[in-house]
Scaffold this motif. Sequence first.
Motif, PDB file in Angstrom:
ATOM      1  N   MET A 148      14.034  33.339 -37.081  1.00 48.66           N
ATOM      2  CA  MET A 148      12.705  33.871 -36.853  1.00 48.66           C
ATOM      3  C   MET A 148      11.771  33.382 -37.943  1.00 48.66           C
ATOM      4  SD  MET A 148      13.270  37.864 -38.063  1.00 48.66           S
ATOM      5  CE  MET A 148      11.560  38.341 -37.876  1.00 48.66           C
ATOM      6  N   GLU A 149      10.505  33.209 -37.592  1.00 49.82           N
ATOM      7  CA  GLU A 149       9.489  32.839 -38.564  1.00 49.82           C
ATOM      8  C   GLU A 149       8.992  34.090 -39.282  1.00 49.82           C
ATOM      9  OE1 GLU A 149       6.407  30.555 -36.786  1.00 49.82           O
ATOM     10  OE2 GLU A 149       7.762  28.993 -36.041  1.00 49.82           O
ATOM     11  N   LEU A 150       8.748  33.957 -40.569  1.00 43.56           N
ATOM     12  CA  LEU A 150       8.251  35.076 -41.359  1.00 43.56           C
ATOM     13  C   LEU A 150       6.725  34.977 -41.408  1.00 43.56           C
ATOM     14  CD1 LEU A 150      10.835  35.182 -44.285  1.00 43.56           C
ATOM     15  CD2 LEU A 150      10.982  36.108 -41.970  1.00 43.56           C
ATOM     16  N   ASP A 151       6.073  35.668 -40.493  1.00 45.06           N
ATOM     17  CA  ASP A 151       4.620  35.524 -40.332  1.00 45.06           C
ATOM     18  C   ASP A 151       3.855  36.821 -40.548  1.00 45.06           C
ATOM     19  OD1 ASP A 151       5.526  36.849 -38.119  1.00 45.06           O
ATOM     20  OD2 ASP A 151       4.787  35.395 -36.652  1.00 45.06           O
ATOM     21  N   ARG A 152       4.514  37.833 -41.118  1.00 46.43           N
ATOM     22  CA  ARG A 152       3.835  39.113 -41.326  1.00 46.43           C
ATOM     23  C   ARG A 152       4.586  39.922 -42.376  1.00 46.43           C
ATOM     24  NH1 ARG A 152       6.703  43.231 -38.604  1.00 46.43           N
ATOM     25  NH2 ARG A 152       8.259  42.474 -37.098  1.00 46.43           N
ATOM     26  N   HIS A 153       3.994  41.025 -42.775  1.00 48.22           N
ATOM     27  CA  HIS A 153       4.692  41.986 -43.635  1.00 48.22           C
ATOM     28  C   HIS A 153       5.585  42.863 -42.760  1.00 48.22           C
ATOM     29  CE1 HIS A 153       5.378  44.914 -46.840  1.00 48.22           C
ATOM     30  NE2 HIS A 153       5.158  45.842 -45.928  1.00 48.22           N
ATOM     31  N   TYR A 154       6.758  43.232 -43.289  1.00 47.19           N
ATOM     32  CA  TYR A 154       7.714  44.040 -42.533  1.00 47.19           C
ATOM     33  C   TYR A 154       7.807  45.432 -43.158  1.00 47.19           C
ATOM     34  CZ  TYR A 154       8.763  39.504 -40.645  1.00 47.19           C
ATOM     35  OH  TYR A 154       8.644  38.275 -40.041  1.00 47.19           O
ATOM     36  N   ASP A 155       7.569  46.464 -42.345  1.00 50.54           N
ATOM     37  CA  ASP A 155       7.570  47.838 -42.834  1.00 50.54           C
ATOM     38  C   ASP A 155       8.997  48.314 -43.100  1.00 50.54           C
ATOM     39  OD1 ASP A 155       4.797  48.027 -42.647  1.00 50.54           O
ATOM     40  OD2 ASP A 155       4.894  48.683 -40.553  1.00 50.54           O
ATOM     41  N   VAL A 156       9.237  48.760 -44.312  1.00 51.41           N
ATOM     42  CA  VAL A 156      10.559  49.242 -44.724  1.00 51.41           C
ATOM     43  C   VAL A 156      10.540  50.761 -44.685  1.00 51.41           C
ATOM     44  CG1 VAL A 156      12.266  49.286 -46.573  1.00 51.41           C
ATOM     45  CG2 VAL A 156      10.895  47.225 -46.177  1.00 51.41           C
ATOM     46  N   LEU A 262      13.226  40.298 -46.167  1.00 51.60           N
ATOM     47  CA  LEU A 262      12.241  39.385 -45.591  1.00 51.60           C
ATOM     48  C   LEU A 262      10.933  39.422 -46.377  1.00 51.60           C
ATOM     49  CD1 LEU A 262      12.751  39.887 -41.736  1.00 51.60           C
ATOM     50  CD2 LEU A 262      13.961  38.366 -43.312  1.00 51.60           C
ATOM     51  N   ASN A 263      10.532  40.600 -46.817  1.00 58.13           N
ATOM     52  CA  ASN A 263       9.318  40.693 -47.628  1.00 58.13           C
ATOM     53  C   ASN A 263       9.474  39.963 -48.952  1.00 58.13           C
ATOM     54  OD1 ASN A 263       7.854  42.190 -45.743  1.00 58.13           O
ATOM     55  ND2 ASN A 263       8.619  44.144 -46.524  1.00 58.13           N
ATOM     56  N   ARG A 264      10.650  40.083 -49.566  1.00 57.48           N
ATOM     57  CA  ARG A 264      10.886  39.365 -50.821  1.00 57.48           C
ATOM     58  C   ARG A 264      10.874  37.861 -50.587  1.00 57.48           C
ATOM     59  NH1 ARG A 264      14.969  42.792 -54.767  1.00 57.48           N
ATOM     60  NH2 ARG A 264      14.096  44.850 -54.290  1.00 57.48           N
ATOM     61  N   LEU A 265      11.434  37.430 -49.467  1.00 57.53           N
ATOM     62  CA  LEU A 265      11.452  36.008 -49.151  1.00 57.53           C
ATOM     63  C   LEU A 265      10.048  35.467 -48.914  1.00 57.53           C
ATOM     64  CD1 LEU A 265      14.525  35.906 -46.736  1.00 57.53           C
ATOM     65  CD2 LEU A 265      14.436  34.979 -49.056  1.00 57.53           C
ATOM     66  N   ARG A 266       9.222  36.231 -48.214  1.00 53.31           N
ATOM     67  CA  ARG A 266       7.842  35.788 -47.966  1.00 53.31           C
ATOM     68  C   ARG A 266       7.101  35.560 -49.278  1.00 53.31           C
ATOM     69  NH1 ARG A 266       4.188  38.843 -45.610  1.00 53.31           N
ATOM     70  NH2 ARG A 266       3.064  37.120 -44.650  1.00 53.31           N
ATOM     71  N   ARG A 267       7.353  36.420 -50.256  1.00 49.74           N
ATOM     72  CA  ARG A 267       6.692  36.253 -51.553  1.00 49.74           C
ATOM     73  C   ARG A 267       7.171  35.000 -52.278  1.00 49.74           C
ATOM     74  NH1 ARG A 267       7.271  42.027 -51.547  1.00 49.74           N
ATOM     75  NH2 ARG A 267       9.136  41.968 -52.868  1.00 49.74           N
ATOM     76  N   LEU A 268       8.352  34.505 -51.881  1.00 53.55           N
ATOM     77  CA  LEU A 268       8.889  33.267 -52.462  1.00 53.55           C
ATOM     78  C   LEU A 268       8.471  32.029 -51.676  1.00 53.55           C
ATOM     79  CD1 LEU A 268      12.526  34.481 -53.285  1.00 53.55           C
ATOM     80  CD2 LEU A 268      10.678  34.034 -54.931  1.00 53.55           C
ATOM     81  N   GLY A 269       7.713  32.230 -50.600  1.00 54.86           N
ATOM     82  CA  GLY A 269       7.246  31.096 -49.804  1.00 54.86           C
ATOM     83  C   GLY A 269       8.159  30.709 -48.661  1.00 54.86           C
ATOM     84  N   VAL A 270       9.141  31.545 -48.333  1.00 52.98           N
ATOM     85  CA  VAL A 270      10.047  31.237 -47.223  1.00 52.98           C
ATOM     86  C   VAL A 270       9.311  31.390 -45.895  1.00 52.98           C
ATOM     87  CG1 VAL A 270      12.136  31.997 -46.006  1.00 52.98           C
ATOM     88  CG2 VAL A 270      12.108  31.878 -48.512  1.00 52.98           C
ATOM     89  N   TYR A 282      20.198  41.842 -34.125  1.00 53.26           N
ATOM     90  CA  TYR A 282      19.316  40.845 -34.728  1.00 53.26           C
ATOM     91  C   TYR A 282      18.155  40.495 -33.814  1.00 53.26           C
ATOM     92  CZ  TYR A 282      22.917  40.385 -38.263  1.00 53.26           C
ATOM     93  OH  TYR A 282      23.792  40.653 -39.271  1.00 53.26           O
ATOM     94  N   ARG A 283      18.396  40.469 -32.521  1.00 51.61           N
ATOM     95  CA  ARG A 283      17.302  40.221 -31.591  1.00 51.61           C
ATOM     96  C   ARG A 283      16.310  41.385 -31.615  1.00 51.61           C
ATOM     97  NH1 ARG A 283      18.153  35.779 -28.377  1.00 51.61           N
ATOM     98  NH2 ARG A 283      20.288  35.004 -28.239  1.00 51.61           N
ATOM     99  N   SER A 284      16.823  42.596 -31.829  1.00 50.36           N
ATOM    100  CA  SER A 284      15.950  43.773 -31.831  1.00 50.36           C
ATOM    101  C   SER A 284      15.003  43.788 -33.020  1.00 50.36           C
ATOM    102  CB  SER A 284      16.791  45.055 -31.819  1.00 50.36           C
ATOM    103  OG  SER A 284      17.388  45.298 -33.091  1.00 50.36           O
ATOM    104  N   ILE A 285      15.340  43.067 -34.092  1.00 50.93           N
ATOM    105  CA  ILE A 285      14.452  43.053 -35.257  1.00 50.93           C
ATOM    106  C   ILE A 285      13.595  41.783 -35.308  1.00 50.93           C
ATOM    107  CG2 ILE A 285      15.991  44.542 -36.577  1.00 50.93           C
ATOM    108  CD1 ILE A 285      16.837  42.085 -38.195  1.00 50.93           C
ATOM    109  N   GLY A 286      13.654  40.993 -34.229  1.00 49.38           N
ATOM    110  CA  GLY A 286      12.724  39.880 -34.118  1.00 49.38           C
ATOM    111  C   GLY A 286      13.314  38.495 -34.131  1.00 49.38           C
TER     112      GLY A 286
END
Length: 300
Positions: A148-156, A262-270, A282-286
């Motif tokens: 999946m592409e990381l294109d948003r913030h994910y609510d924890v 995923l949020n930590r990865l986005r901050r690293l540029g992933v 896994y499909r249920s989370i995007g």
Amino acid sequence: MKPRLREYEPDDMMKVRNFIIRTHSLLGQPNSWGIDRWEFVPYCQEKKNGTLEQWLSRIGIWERENGEIAAVACDDGDAYFLLDTWEPGAALMHEMFEYAANHLLFSEPGRRITRNALAITAGMKGMEHIAASRGYVREPQADIMLSMELDRHYDVILAPGFVIKDGNEVNDQKKALGHIRAFDYEGTDEAVDTMIHYGNIRNAPDYRAELDLFVMNPSGEVVSFCGLWHDEINHIAILEPVGTHKDYRRKGLGKAVIYEGLNRLRRLGVREVYVGSDQPFYRSIGMQKEHLLHRWVRHF
């Protein structure tokens, strides 16, 4: 000139790791293994099993004249070819098939068929053609990798009393026990070995404690976890391992710890994350995009 086959050498861990990263850059997707599997298998799995030397002895490496790796053959239950092109030369492919037959594939006792399979990435037509010509038959099931592409913030979201901590804050004994309980093998000989050796994963080249995440219950026990392997060159990451204690499933804990990752990865540029599983969770989370490895068994 055809690449030269040689045995695995002690400094090849990083060479193959870099080859896997280069492969993703060239193909734009995983071929067979990512850096997660290349490092988790020797530093944790084979170390724990006491079979690391035997595993390393089965690895074949093909090297070009300039010393650059062209291909790798290894195993993890099934046999795998690591390649940086969709269409390797025919001579190289035939040599790799010979190597797999002699070192990585095992016959089923009393049957004229291999006990394990050779995994071939979907789309490698030349490899599939040679497999069929050598008596291999493709099985219906396939190993599936989702991404999946990381294109948003994910609510924890966590229930009261549960917290997320990383590998800097959780000791190896708690991590090991969390793994044992998530995969339900408490009280076995394997569990004893896990308690002794699980912490060795910290020695893997791409282990990052801040990307080794755990959900702790109010009693301070690991009840869910996910490890993240960051490929900085390709701006991708892979989830491995992931698990949740059977008594704590369907409470949103696995989703929460992955979303924190995923949020930590986005901050690293992933930009994209992968997981080697097709579980509905896994499909249920995007996660949606599929990459297939077909399993081929050899008939004699």
